[in-house]
Design a protein around this motif. Structure first.
Motif, PDB file in Angstrom:
ATOM      1  N   GLU B  25      -1.635  -6.440  -7.927  1.00  0.00           N
ATOM      2  CA  GLU B  25      -0.261  -5.938  -7.354  1.00  0.00           C
ATOM      3  C   GLU B  25       0.161  -4.736  -7.595  1.00  0.00           C
ATOM      4  O   GLU B  25      -0.262  -4.338  -8.464  1.00  0.00           O
ATOM      5  CB  GLU B  25       0.597  -6.987  -8.024  1.00  0.00           C
ATOM      6  CG  GLU B  25       2.029  -7.022  -7.207  1.00  0.00           C
ATOM      7  CD  GLU B  25       2.868  -8.324  -7.546  1.00  0.00           C
ATOM      8  OE1 GLU B  25       2.460  -9.200  -8.109  1.00  0.00           O
ATOM      9  OE2 GLU B  25       4.220  -8.093  -6.873  1.00  0.00           O
ATOM     10  N   MET B  26       0.397  -4.135  -6.211  1.00  0.00           N
ATOM     11  CA  MET B  26       0.913  -2.721  -6.578  1.00  0.00           C
ATOM     12  C   MET B  26       2.786  -2.475  -6.665  1.00  0.00           C
ATOM     13  O   MET B  26       3.241  -3.624  -6.675  1.00  0.00           O
ATOM     14  CB  MET B  26       0.755  -2.030  -5.255  1.00  0.00           C
ATOM     15  CG  MET B  26      -0.847  -1.758  -5.101  1.00  0.00           C
ATOM     16  SD  MET B  26      -1.155  -0.701  -3.667  1.00  0.00           S
ATOM     17  CE  MET B  26      -0.847  -1.760  -2.343  1.00  0.00           C
ATOM     18  N   ASP B  27       3.157  -1.502  -7.170  1.00  0.00           N
ATOM     19  CA  ASP B  27       4.378  -1.111  -7.457  1.00  0.00           C
ATOM     20  C   ASP B  27       5.053  -1.543  -5.999  1.00  0.00           C
ATOM     21  O   ASP B  27       4.594  -1.217  -4.938  1.00  0.00           O
ATOM     22  CB  ASP B  27       4.558   0.055  -7.895  1.00  0.00           C
ATOM     23  CG  ASP B  27       3.893   0.459  -9.225  1.00  0.00           C
ATOM     24  OD1 ASP B  27       3.610  -0.230  -9.826  1.00  0.00           O
ATOM     25  OD2 ASP B  27       3.614   1.664  -9.401  1.00  0.00           O
ATOM     26  N   LYS B  28       6.401  -1.974  -6.263  1.00  0.00           N
ATOM     27  CA  LYS B  28       7.281  -2.147  -5.033  1.00  0.00           C
ATOM     28  C   LYS B  28       7.466  -0.816  -4.248  1.00  0.00           C
ATOM     29  O   LYS B  28       7.629  -0.667  -3.107  1.00  0.00           O
ATOM     30  CB  LYS B  28       8.448  -2.796  -5.648  1.00  0.00           C
ATOM     31  CG  LYS B  28       8.375  -4.130  -5.935  1.00  0.00           C
ATOM     32  CD  LYS B  28       7.754  -5.066  -4.919  1.00  0.00           C
ATOM     33  CE  LYS B  28       7.625  -6.703  -5.596  1.00  0.00           C
ATOM     34  NZ  LYS B  28       6.608  -7.366  -4.961  1.00  0.00           N
ATOM     35  N   LYS B  31       4.489   2.013  -0.414  1.00  0.00           N
ATOM     36  CA  LYS B  31       4.740   1.633   1.020  1.00  0.00           C
ATOM     37  C   LYS B  31       3.847   1.640   1.899  1.00  0.00           C
ATOM     38  O   LYS B  31       3.644   0.626   2.741  1.00  0.00           O
ATOM     39  CB  LYS B  31       5.878   2.648   1.723  1.00  0.00           C
ATOM     40  CG  LYS B  31       7.429   2.631   0.975  1.00  0.00           C
ATOM     41  CD  LYS B  31       8.029   1.386   0.975  1.00  0.00           C
ATOM     42  CE  LYS B  31       9.294   1.417   0.032  1.00  0.00           C
ATOM     43  NZ  LYS B  31       9.787   0.137  -0.385  1.00  0.00           N
ATOM     44  N   ASN B  57      -2.041  -7.146   1.652  1.00  0.00           N
ATOM     45  CA  ASN B  57      -1.039  -7.807   1.945  1.00  0.00           C
ATOM     46  C   ASN B  57      -1.593  -9.264   2.938  1.00  0.00           C
ATOM     47  O   ASN B  57      -1.167  -9.407   4.235  1.00  0.00           O
ATOM     48  CB  ASN B  57      -0.085  -7.056   3.226  1.00  0.00           C
ATOM     49  CG  ASN B  57       1.200  -7.714   3.595  1.00  0.00           C
ATOM     50  OD1 ASN B  57       1.637  -8.751   2.905  1.00  0.00           O
ATOM     51  ND2 ASN B  57       1.710  -7.409   4.477  1.00  0.00           N
ATOM     52  N   THR B  91       2.098  -2.223   3.060  1.00  0.00           N
ATOM     53  CA  THR B  91       1.536  -2.832   1.902  1.00  0.00           C
ATOM     54  C   THR B  91       2.259  -4.198   1.953  1.00  0.00           C
ATOM     55  O   THR B  91       1.784  -5.111   1.227  1.00  0.00           O
ATOM     56  CB  THR B  91       1.865  -2.161   0.561  1.00  0.00           C
ATOM     57  OG1 THR B  91       3.258  -1.883   0.627  1.00  0.00           O
ATOM     58  CG2 THR B  91       0.955  -0.848   0.494  1.00  0.00           C
ATOM     59  N   GLY B  94       2.390  -5.961  -1.161  1.00  0.00           N
ATOM     60  CA  GLY B  94       1.965  -5.071  -2.312  1.00  0.00           C
ATOM     61  C   GLY B  94       0.554  -5.882  -2.969  1.00  0.00           C
ATOM     62  O   GLY B  94       0.304  -5.367  -3.915  1.00  0.00           O
ATOM     63  N   CYS B 121      -2.250   5.913  -1.649  1.00  0.00           N
ATOM     64  CA  CYS B 121      -1.228   5.379  -1.240  1.00  0.00           C
ATOM     65  C   CYS B 121      -0.192   6.226  -1.079  1.00  0.00           C
ATOM     66  O   CYS B 121      -0.104   7.735  -1.479  1.00  0.00           O
ATOM     67  CB  CYS B 121      -0.766   4.533  -2.155  1.00  0.00           C
ATOM     68  SG  CYS B 121      -1.948   3.079  -2.745  1.00  0.00           S
TER      69      CYS B 121
END
Lengths: 203, 125
Positions: B25-28, B31, B57, B91, B94, B121
């Motif tokens: 899971e990537m940071d919110k 984008k 996603n 994303t 994410g 990213c």
């Protein structure tokens, strides 16, 4: 909105001179075919038949030695006829710079030939020779030494698909792969990737 | 304003023929994903034996059985161009899913190795 999608086709080749035919059914919303990629995996070391080693030929007999010539006597007219210079076929050929460059090149072993065909006017739109390895990837790289050698996984350039542009009106793509490896019992997998442009539903 | 960042996610392959699926899971604040790159601590094993599926996603970008070597770059490629260009992929939630399979190949002998997925990213500054 247009998105790309890739179809992966896996072929397992187990017989010498095997011909593998496959078909890919494209989706209805396929806009056009944009590219082709391929790769392979070797499952067994191929046995390449080696020709028998022939014994060396005996040396040819030496020509008989001529008797020593006597000096001409007085009053005797002796003219010597010198034979015209002939090209000696046994002499080693002189090496050109291009020969020097080619000396270390190694042949890339061929696995087989891939063809892709569409049933419209484009007909056969892609052909590729699939090679077992890239043996000359580090050729003339001055940075190589006994400890640092070039391999495909260190020196490969970025991989991009071979670009093509073919409309996706025809829903079926036919592919033919012919094994042309020199081994007796090949065992390898060829993967073909077909990139298409897909028209997504309107938002 | 968007800022370019690189993210790295690792998986460890410990057995020959192993299949491993892992979700990251990537940071919110991230984008878009602009590119992907695969590397390993044993490049030859990844090059000859690896295949993977990559989803971003919940959307599949590379299908199962897609060879890892097609997403690797050697030293002949300048560092700025080593990522496989995906365009600007949103994303969404994410979540990145990497499903990796190790396939036997006679050109290499197996040893445990690491597979690293790098993502190029853009994040909100």
């Amino acid at each position: 909105m247009i998105r790309e999608q890739v179809f992966a086709i896996k072929m397992h080749i187990t017989k010498s001179k095997q011909v593998y035919v496959f078909q890919v059914k494209l989706p209805q919303n396929c806009g056009r075919i944009v590219g082709v990629e391929y790769g392979h995996r070797q499952l067994k070391v191929t046995e390449i038949p080696t020709p028998p080693i022939e014994p060396p030929l005996p040396d040819p007999p030496l020509p008989p030695s001529e008797p020593p010539k006597e000096p001409p006597k007085e009053g005797e007219d002796r003219t010597e006829v010198t034979p015209p210079p002939t090209t000696d076929s046994t002499a080693p050929p002189t090496e050109t710079p291009s020969d020097e460059l080619m000396k270390n090149f190694q042949r890339n072993e061929l696995f087989g030939e891939l063809r892709l065909q569409s049933c419209d006017e484009a007909d056969i739109f892609y052909t590729a020779d699939i090679k077992a390895s890239e043996n000359n990837i580090g050729e003339k790289d001055f940075s190589l030494n006994a400890f640092w050698k070039a391999f495909a996984y260190t020196h490969q350039t970025q991989c991009f698909e071979d670009e093509i542009s073919l409309n996706g009106k025809n829903p079926v793509i036919t592919g033919v792969y012919k094994d042309k490896s020199s081994g007796q019992n090949p065992d390898y997998i060829v993967n073909v990737y077909l990139w298409i442009e897909r028209k997504a539903a309107q938002d | 304003m968007l800022k370019a960042v690189k993210k790295r996610f690792d998986i460890q392959i410990t057995a020959s023929g192993q299949s491993l699926s892992k979700t990251f899971e990537m940071d919110k604040s991230i984008k878009t994903v602009r590119g992907v790159l695969l590397t390993s601590d044993k490049d030859d094993l990844l090059y000859y034996r690896g295949t993977q599926k990559i989803e971003i996603n919940s959307e599949e970008f590379f299908p199962e059985n897609y060879e890892s070597k097609l997403l690797m770059s050697g030293i002949n490629v300048s560092p700025k161009q080593r990522y496989y260009d995906l365009g600007n992929v949103n994303t969404g939630n994410g979540i990145i899913k990497l499903s990796y399979t190790d396939n036997p190949d006679t050109r290499t002998s197996f040893a445990a190795y690491r597979v690293s997925l790098y993502l190029d990213c853009e994040m909100e500054a």
